[in-house]
Design a protein around this motif. Structure first.
Motif, PDB file in Angstrom:
ATOM      1  N   SER A 124       0.837  -1.210   0.000  1.00 39.06           N
ATOM      2  CA  SER A 124       0.000   0.000   0.000  1.00 39.06           C
ATOM      3  C   SER A 124       0.867   1.253   0.000  1.00 39.06           C
ATOM      4  O   SER A 124       0.598   2.213  -0.736  1.00 39.06           O
ATOM      5  CB  SER A 124      -0.923   0.002   1.220  1.00 39.06           C
ATOM      6  N   ALA A 125       1.914   1.237   0.824  1.00 37.31           N
ATOM      7  CA  ALA A 125       2.827   2.380   0.872  1.00 37.31           C
ATOM      8  C   ALA A 125       3.503   2.586  -0.475  1.00 37.31           C
ATOM      9  O   ALA A 125       3.636   3.725  -0.958  1.00 37.31           O
ATOM     10  CB  ALA A 125       3.875   2.164   1.964  1.00 37.31           C
ATOM     11  N   GLN A 126       3.912   1.490  -1.111  1.00 40.82           N
ATOM     12  CA  GLN A 126       4.576   1.604  -2.406  1.00 40.82           C
ATOM     13  C   GLN A 126       3.613   2.084  -3.489  1.00 40.82           C
ATOM     14  O   GLN A 126       3.977   2.906  -4.338  1.00 40.82           O
ATOM     15  CB  GLN A 126       5.183   0.263  -2.810  1.00 40.82           C
ATOM     16  N   LEU A 127       2.387   1.587  -3.452  1.00 32.86           N
ATOM     17  CA  LEU A 127       1.397   1.988  -4.447  1.00 32.86           C
ATOM     18  C   LEU A 127       1.087   3.482  -4.340  1.00 32.86           C
ATOM     19  O   LEU A 127       1.052   4.202  -5.349  1.00 32.86           O
ATOM     20  CB  LEU A 127       0.119   1.170  -4.267  1.00 32.86           C
ATOM     21  N   ILE A 128       0.869   3.941  -3.116  1.00 33.18           N
ATOM     22  CA  ILE A 128       0.590   5.370  -2.908  1.00 33.18           C
ATOM     23  C   ILE A 128       1.782   6.212  -3.344  1.00 33.18           C
ATOM     24  O   ILE A 128       1.633   7.242  -4.020  1.00 33.18           O
ATOM     25  CB  ILE A 128       0.253   5.635  -1.429  1.00 33.18           C
ATOM     26  N   ALA A 129       2.980   5.753  -2.981  1.00 36.36           N
ATOM     27  CA  ALA A 129       4.191   6.505  -3.313  1.00 36.36           C
ATOM     28  C   ALA A 129       4.419   6.581  -4.816  1.00 36.36           C
ATOM     29  O   ALA A 129       4.810   7.631  -5.341  1.00 36.36           O
ATOM     30  CB  ALA A 129       5.401   5.873  -2.629  1.00 36.36           C
ATOM     31  N   ILE A 130       4.153   5.488  -5.521  1.00 39.76           N
ATOM     32  CA  ILE A 130       4.420   5.506  -6.960  1.00 39.76           C
ATOM     33  C   ILE A 130       3.397   6.369  -7.701  1.00 39.76           C
ATOM     34  O   ILE A 130       3.723   7.024  -8.699  1.00 39.76           O
ATOM     35  CB  ILE A 130       4.462   4.072  -7.538  1.00 39.76           C
ATOM     36  N   VAL A 131       2.159   6.389  -7.210  1.00 37.73           N
ATOM     37  CA  VAL A 131       1.154   7.266  -7.825  1.00 37.73           C
ATOM     38  C   VAL A 131       1.548   8.727  -7.633  1.00 37.73           C
ATOM     39  O   VAL A 131       1.489   9.535  -8.580  1.00 37.73           O
ATOM     40  CB  VAL A 131      -0.242   6.994  -7.222  1.00 37.73           C
ATOM     41  N   ILE A 132       1.969   9.079  -6.418  1.00 34.91           N
ATOM     42  CA  ILE A 132       2.410  10.453  -6.152  1.00 34.91           C
ATOM     43  C   ILE A 132       3.626  10.795  -7.004  1.00 34.91           C
ATOM     44  O   ILE A 132       3.722  11.890  -7.581  1.00 34.91           O
ATOM     45  CB  ILE A 132       2.736  10.633  -4.654  1.00 34.91           C
ATOM     46  N   LEU A 135       2.653  11.403 -10.614  1.00 35.53           N
ATOM     47  CA  LEU A 135       2.001  12.707 -10.755  1.00 35.53           C
ATOM     48  C   LEU A 135       3.019  13.843 -10.703  1.00 35.53           C
ATOM     49  O   LEU A 135       2.849  14.878 -11.368  1.00 35.53           O
ATOM     50  CB  LEU A 135       0.955  12.892  -9.650  1.00 35.53           C
ATOM     51  N   ASN A 136       4.087  13.637  -9.934  1.00 35.78           N
ATOM     52  CA  ASN A 136       5.114  14.673  -9.800  1.00 35.78           C
ATOM     53  C   ASN A 136       6.039  14.747 -11.010  1.00 35.78           C
ATOM     54  O   ASN A 136       6.399  15.839 -11.464  1.00 35.78           O
ATOM     55  CB  ASN A 136       5.954  14.428  -8.543  1.00 35.78           C
ATOM     56  N   ILE A 137       6.440  13.578 -11.520  1.00 36.44           N
ATOM     57  CA  ILE A 137       7.474  13.579 -12.560  1.00 36.44           C
ATOM     58  C   ILE A 137       6.924  13.618 -13.980  1.00 36.44           C
ATOM     59  O   ILE A 137       7.629  14.052 -14.899  1.00 36.44           O
ATOM     60  CB  ILE A 137       8.406  12.352 -12.422  1.00 36.44           C
ATOM     61  N   THR A 138       5.672  13.185 -14.170  1.00 32.09           N
ATOM     62  CA  THR A 138       5.126  13.117 -15.530  1.00 32.09           C
ATOM     63  C   THR A 138       5.161  14.454 -16.268  1.00 32.09           C
ATOM     64  O   THR A 138       5.514  14.493 -17.460  1.00 32.09           O
ATOM     65  CB  THR A 138       3.686  12.563 -15.504  1.00 32.09           C
ATOM     66  N   PRO A 139       4.825  15.576 -15.607  1.00 25.54           N
ATOM     67  CA  PRO A 139       4.908  16.857 -16.337  1.00 25.54           C
ATOM     68  C   PRO A 139       6.322  17.187 -16.809  1.00 25.54           C
ATOM     69  O   PRO A 139       6.494  17.966 -17.755  1.00 25.54           O
ATOM     70  CB  PRO A 139       4.428  17.882 -15.292  1.00 25.54           C
ATOM     71  N   GLN A 154      12.323  16.732 -14.121  1.00 26.58           N
ATOM     72  CA  GLN A 154      11.722  17.107 -12.839  1.00 26.58           C
ATOM     73  C   GLN A 154      11.846  15.940 -11.858  1.00 26.58           C
ATOM     74  O   GLN A 154      11.325  14.858 -12.116  1.00 26.58           O
ATOM     75  CB  GLN A 154      10.246  17.471 -13.042  1.00 26.58           C
ATOM     76  N   PRO A 155      12.527  16.136 -10.732  1.00 23.73           N
ATOM     77  CA  PRO A 155      12.732  15.037  -9.777  1.00 23.73           C
ATOM     78  C   PRO A 155      11.553  14.878  -8.821  1.00 23.73           C
ATOM     79  O   PRO A 155      10.644  15.710  -8.782  1.00 23.73           O
ATOM     80  CB  PRO A 155      13.981  15.484  -9.017  1.00 23.73           C
ATOM     81  N   SER A 156      11.591  13.802  -8.056  1.00 26.29           N
ATOM     82  CA  SER A 156      10.594  13.579  -7.010  1.00 26.29           C
ATOM     83  C   SER A 156      11.259  12.845  -5.851  1.00 26.29           C
ATOM     84  O   SER A 156      11.776  11.739  -6.024  1.00 26.29           O
ATOM     85  CB  SER A 156       9.416  12.758  -7.540  1.00 26.29           C
ATOM     86  N   ARG A 157      11.223  13.458  -4.680  1.00 23.30           N
ATOM     87  CA  ARG A 157      11.805  12.825  -3.496  1.00 23.30           C
ATOM     88  C   ARG A 157      11.007  11.598  -3.058  1.00 23.30           C
ATOM     89  O   ARG A 157      11.534  10.715  -2.377  1.00 23.30           O
ATOM     90  CB  ARG A 157      11.879  13.836  -2.351  1.00 23.30           C
TER      91      ARG A 157
END
Length: 256
Positions: A124-132, A135-139, A154-157
């Motif tokens: 669950s943690a990995q799924l939520i993290a990968i969705v976030i 959303l951060n890096i796609t643009p 564009q990076p994502s921590r």
């Protein structure tokens, strides 16, 4: 200009490292397909059997598509699709590992509950993290005609969480297998190290090394986004190679 040169070098490194992972994955398949036919195909129908077969051919197929699609200009779709396919593969692999751990513990209810809880929490943690992360890096994903592939600007921590979260479940499995090895009656002449390796400790040590590699690359990618994909496909291929080897070894031990 320096950024463009660095991005070009990172793109080439990503392409070559991904190719290495794919070649190893396919080569290992060629070496072990006869064992798969002998050990897995005749086995009774079960979730574990079909999960193994689906994951084995699913990863090979996706890696083959990635080898082509990594130069596909629809970068945003490529990144999002790869992310979701990868998380699906991780979920299937974790279920297979959980199944083996439960077998080692003779289907003890307490172990099953602990392992399922660890699996659900980590996944669950990995799924939520990968969705976030997506959303951060796609643009910031764009096609580079110079590199001939998609690159990130564009990076994502949060990507660190994506690679760190599975380690919770893997650590739980590692501890479980160590305790299982200590709990079992062993012959006096049998060395503990040999027993631990046979029970899969070596698999989790290998997985940990791969996870740490991904974490290290992700940490550097915060300052240098073009390195984000550097180890992703390589580690994915290598993880499944090690997993398939271990599961076939477990299956062989069951039948002996």
């Amino acid at each position: 200009m320096d950024f463009a040169i660095a991005a070009l070098h990172d793109a080439q490194a990503t392409r070559y490292l991904s190719a290495v992972g794919f070649v190893v994955l396919v080569y290992d398949y060629v070496l072990t397909v006869h064992e798969e036919v002998r050990l897995v195909w005749p086995a009774p129908r079960s979730v574990a059997k079909w999960a193994f077969i689906v994951n084995r051919y699913f990863v090979i197929s996706v890696q083959l598509v990635v080898a082509y699609a990594i130069v596909f200009k629809g970068c945003k779709h490529f990144v999002f699709g790869c992310g979701m396919l990868a998380i699906t593969s991780v979920g299937i692999a974790n279920i297979l590992v959980l199944h083996r751990v439960v077998i080692l513990w003779d289907h003890r209810a307490l172990i099953l509950k602990i392992m399922v809880a660890g699996l659900v929490f980590g996944f669950s943690a990995q799924l939520i993290a990968i969705v976030i992360t997506l959303l951060n890096i796609t643009p910031g994903v764009s096609w580079s005609s110079t590199a001939g592939m998609c690159i990130l600007t564009q990076p994502s921590r949060v990507l660190l969480v994506v690679w760190a979260s599975p380690m919770l479940f893997e650590l739980l499995v590692l501890v479980s297998m160590v305790l299982n090895a200590l709990d079992r009656p062993r012959a006096v002449h049998q060395q503990l190290t040999r027993a631990l390796h046979r029970d899969g400790i070596s698999y989790f040590l290998a997985i940990t090394v791969l996870r740490i590699f991904n974490l290290a690359v992700s940490a550097t990618a915060i300052r240098r986004p073009s390195q984000t994909f550097l180890g992703v496909f390589f580690v994915w291929a290598m993880t499944n190679t090690v997993l398939n080897r271990s599961l076939l070894s477990f299956r062989r031990a069951e039948l002996e």
